[in-house]
Design an enzyme around this catalytic site. Structure first.
Site, mmCIF file in Angstrom:
data_model
loop_
_atom_site.group_PDB
_atom_site.id
_atom_site.type_symbol
_atom_site.label_atom_id
_atom_site.label_comp_id
_atom_site.label_asym_id
_atom_site.label_seq_id
_atom_site.Cartn_x
_atom_site.Cartn_y
_atom_site.Cartn_z
ATOM 1 C CG ASP A 1 -2.189 0.907 0.926
ATOM 2 O OD1 ASP A 1 -2.120 1.756 0.013
ATOM 3 O OD2 ASP A 1 -3.201 0.776 1.641
HETATM 4 C C1 NOJ Z 1 -3.925 3.953 0.184
HETATM 5 C C2 NOJ Z 1 -5.121 3.057 0.286
HETATM 6 O O1 NOJ Z 1 -5.104 2.353 1.502
HETATM 7 C C3 NOJ Z 1 -5.227 2.075 -0.860
HETATM 8 O O2 NOJ Z 1 -6.420 1.371 -0.745
HETATM 9 C C4 NOJ Z 1 -5.140 2.803 -2.160
HETATM 10 O O3 NOJ Z 1 -5.375 1.940 -3.231
HETATM 11 C C5 NOJ Z 1 -3.759 3.449 -2.227
HETATM 12 N N1 NOJ Z 1 -3.649 4.427 -1.156
HETATM 13 C C6 NOJ Z 1 -3.482 4.125 -3.559
HETATM 14 O O4 NOJ Z 1 -4.145 5.321 -3.645
#
Ligand code: NOJ
Length: 757
Positions: free
Chosen positions: A290
């Protein structure tokens, strides 16, 4: 629905044809698409790559439309494998051209974006989609999202989120399919299929990403990013099945989660990333972190520095790093020192290249720049979004006022969510434009404006508005109308990532607004538009009817208008338990039994006699002030008609583990309008080597019935579906006695019994 699916297929084919005609000719070798062919192309490419180029593939950057010149050199050197947040077809092609034509090996870049509940045409938030209990509409919604997003060149989305969400304080539940492992599994799998189709190289296919692996939804206190303490058995029985279902559906990628579970951050968790995902499930796509979750392991206190973070991520089984650059910066040194092997790197790059080949990116890296015009906000897409929003609405209460009929000559439309173009779209809307949103106010005017006098007086301007000055105007409007329609709830910013709440009552002065309206003496229909379950016991009690909508998206208004006036009949069911009070959380239907479950005759706080004896209240498991029941149980939702279940019959009362139980029953529409019931099958394993949930959803079906019509319905349940991870951590069906219910929600029905030998 069927017609829409057909039109969707048509749009999809039209767009494919367009792409094929304009297919790029730059590639020396065209793939036959077979796995063997792809593996040999991966190996051949890998053998030519330098370490820097390999690490480049493992590196994802976020550009947010920044200067292409600034990215130019890195792309030309092959040091970027994926870019996040580019959405313009022209720019995407320009960037791709640098990668394909100027980099030494011409490896295309994988363009990615959070396309979560639609790209431009915004669908209900995922928790709302789950309320449809309809995998076909969820599939179609994902297909629409993919058709729209791929028309700009985006080929990878970070969805579905298949985290199990059992805490309404956790704002991120908006992006989930709710509290139940089975519902989440089937909804997640339908979403994966909708994005990817059966052929990832279809130009309208977009790689899915099952996230967040794993346990993110169990964040302590419902506070985002917080630690979790999930035992291996809970992980396997509750949190992993939905991910396994996504993997089985072919999800091309997985994303690690932000939480640490029992002290191990997911991005550094070899057990889940390698032992489970690769060795047990044979997943052959790639795993991305993530956002900066590799470097955040330093904050967790799990890694000393970014070198340590890069090493621990790769050793655990991460293939690509999202934005924190520890891989490109630290891995060359780690390889020199022998902390990471070339084999580790090669395996990660293989996984990434495999997906790029499967997507057909090498053969067809560019997007046709005129596609978007046709695809975005296509009529069929808006129609699908409306249908989904219609099925997602949940009728929580109705004293008979709904649907509104011709006797209603005037309505007062009040409340901050009646005309909230931005806010009804919900969380995760990077690309949808509010100008395209049709609000309930607009839709109601359109639907009945020629025969019903509409008095619009919002009372409050937004959901957190504490300025009570407008309430009196709303009350005056209510006095002039036959019926009051109060649109309350949450702005979109109150749910989603990092948007958690400790208090889930209606915000601002909305409680006061409902209270004041309820005293006018006119029928009060409360329409809630929200990102999460809310504690609304008071408002339900004060309203004649309550229609609950998780943020319904672009076409929420027309869906709600149709439902209010009976052009459509509510059929949504709750994918999460609604508590009466925050203090009841965690509260979910599939809990284990205590040794002292309630008996149903417990005395609550107002009825306790003075100086009652310490043990006189029964010593049972409940709250003195809230009892034991939720406000509304999982699976609950009313219709404008009623249904009767009868003749529930089991094919056998005694089965072996390799047999299939057939559960048949009659479902009758006992009311006066056509309606759709979501029939639900629950099972309880009465005695286990470890305690088992008091009920578990195993099957559901949407059944549409005309007034007085009866249908024979049958569920097939292979006994192998009763397996769970037992005391020896083996996945088995334990012989014994089971209870079974067929009902319209998780609290209704009478149990039948069967046994497994
Ligand atoms: C953080 C989020 O937790 C995740 O779900 C998301 O896809 C990513 N950022 C990318 O934006």
């Amino acid at each position: 629905m069927k017609n829409n699916m057909k039109s969707l297929a048509k749009i999809s084919m039209a767009l494919c044809g367009f792409v094929a005609l304009s297919a790029c000719t730059h590639q020396e070798q065209i793939s036959d698409g077979s796995n063997a062919d792809i593996e040999s192309r991966v190996e051949s490419l890998l053998s030519k790559m330098t370490l820097e180029e390999k690490l480049g593939q493992m590196n994802q950057i976020s550009s947010f439309g920044g200067s292409i010149d600034e990215m130019h050199d890195l792309i030309a050197k092959g040091e970027i494998g994926s870019i996040l947040n580019e959405v313009d077809a022209k720019r995407i092609n320009q960037i791709q051209k640098i990668a394909v034509e100027e980099s030494r090996l011409g490896i295309p870049i994988l363009m990615s974006r959070d396309v979560i509940h639609g790209f431009k045409t915004i669908f209900p938030i995922p928790i709302g989609q789950a309320a449809t209990f309809d995998t076909a509409v969820v599939y179609s919604g994902a297909r629409v999202a993919a058709i729209e997003a791929t028309s700009t060149g985006i080929r990878w989305t970070f969805s579905p989120m298949v985290d199990i969400a059992r805490d309404p304080r956790w704002g991120r539940l908006a992006e989930s399919y709710g509290e139940d492992p089975y519902l989440t599994s089937v909804m997640g799998a339908a979403t994966v299929k909708g994005y990817q189709t059966d052929n990832l190289s279809d130009p309208t296919a977009m790689a899915a990403c099952a996230k967040h692996f794993v346990g993110y939804g169990a964040a302590e206190g419902g506070r985002d990013y917080n630690s979790t303490y999930i035992t291996e058995r809970q992980l396997r029985n509750i949190y992993l099945p939905s991910f396994k279902a996504s993997s089985d559906a072919g999800a091309a990628t997985f994303m690690t989660s932000f939480n640490d579970n029992d002290g191990v951050p997911s991005t550094g968790n070899k057990f889940v990333l390698k032992d489970v995902l690769r060795d047990e499930w044979k997943f052959d796509g790639f795993v991305v972190t993530d956002w900066a979750s590799a470097s955040e392991m330093i904050n967790h206190g799990f890694c000393a520095d970014s070198y340590d973070a890069a090493v621990k991520s790769v050793k655990a089984g991460v293939d690509m790093e999202m934005v924190s650059y520890t891989f490109v910066k630290q891995l060359p040194e780690a390889i020199k020192r022998g902390d990471v092997s070339m084999n580790d790197i090669d395996n990660a790059v293989r996984n990434i290249l495999r997906i790029k080949f499967r997507l057909g990116l090498f053969d067809n890296p560019y997007t046709n720049e005129s596609l978007a015009e046709k695809a975005l906000y296509a009529d069929q897409h808006l129609q699908m979004a409306k249908e989904t929003a219609t099925e997602a609405a949940i009728l929580l209460k109705n004293n008979g006022i709904l649907p509104l009929n011709d006797k209603v000559k005037s309505v007062a439309i009040v409340g901050p969510m009646a005309n909230a173009q931005h806010d009804q779209m919900g969380t995760w809307v990077f690309d949808g434009e509010k100008e395209h949103t049709v609000t309930p106010l607009t839709a109601i005017k359109e639907l009945v404006g020629n025969k019903v006098n509409i008095i619009y007086e919002p009372g409050l301007t937004y959901s957190r508005d504490n300025n009570k000055a407008g309430i009196i105007k709303a009350v005056n409007a209510a006095r002039k109308a036959d019926v009051v329609l109060a649109f309350v709830g949450e702005e979109s910013i109150l749910s989603g990532e990092a948007h958690c709440l400790a208090n889930i009552d209606l915000q601002g002065a909305q409680k006061e607004l409902i209270d004041a309206l309820s005293k006018v003496g006119k029928p009060l229909v409360t329409v809630i538009i929200s990102g999460r379950p809310l504690t609304i016991a008071d408002e339900v009690q004060k309203s004649a009817a309550v229609l609950f909508n998780f943020h319904p998206g672009t076409m929420g208004g027309p869906a709600i208008a149709d439902l209010l006036w009976g052009n459509a009949v509510p059929s949504g069911k709750l994918p999460m338990t609604f508590p009466k009070y925050v203090g009841q959380i965690p509260i979910y239907y599939a809990h284990n039994n205590t040794g002292r479950p309630v008996e149903g005759n417990e005395v609550l706080i107002d009825d306790i006699p003075l100086e009652a004896g310490q043990t006189s209240l029964g010593c049972r498991s409940f709250y003195l002030d809230a009892g034991w029941e939720p406000l509304f149980p999982f699976g609950y939702g009313l219709s404008y008609t009623t249904f009767e279940y009868s003749d529930i019959t089991l094919s056998s009362n005694s089965l072996t583990t390799n047999e299939t139980l057939k559960v048949s029953f009659k479902l009758k529409n006992t009311g006066s309008v056509e309606g759709t019931e979501v029939a639900q099958l629950y099972v309880r394993d009465k005695v286990g080597s470890v305690t088992r949930p008091i009920k578990e959803l195993k099957r559901f079906a949407r059944v549409t019935l005309k007034p007085d019509e009866t249908k024979d319905v049958e569920f097939e349940l292979p006994i192998s579906d009763l397996a769970f991870w037992n005391i020896d951590m083996q996945y088995v069906v334990e012989p014994g006695d089971f209870d079974l219910w067929v009902a319209g929600d998780s609290q209704s029905g009478k149990p039948l019994s069967f046994s497994v030998k």
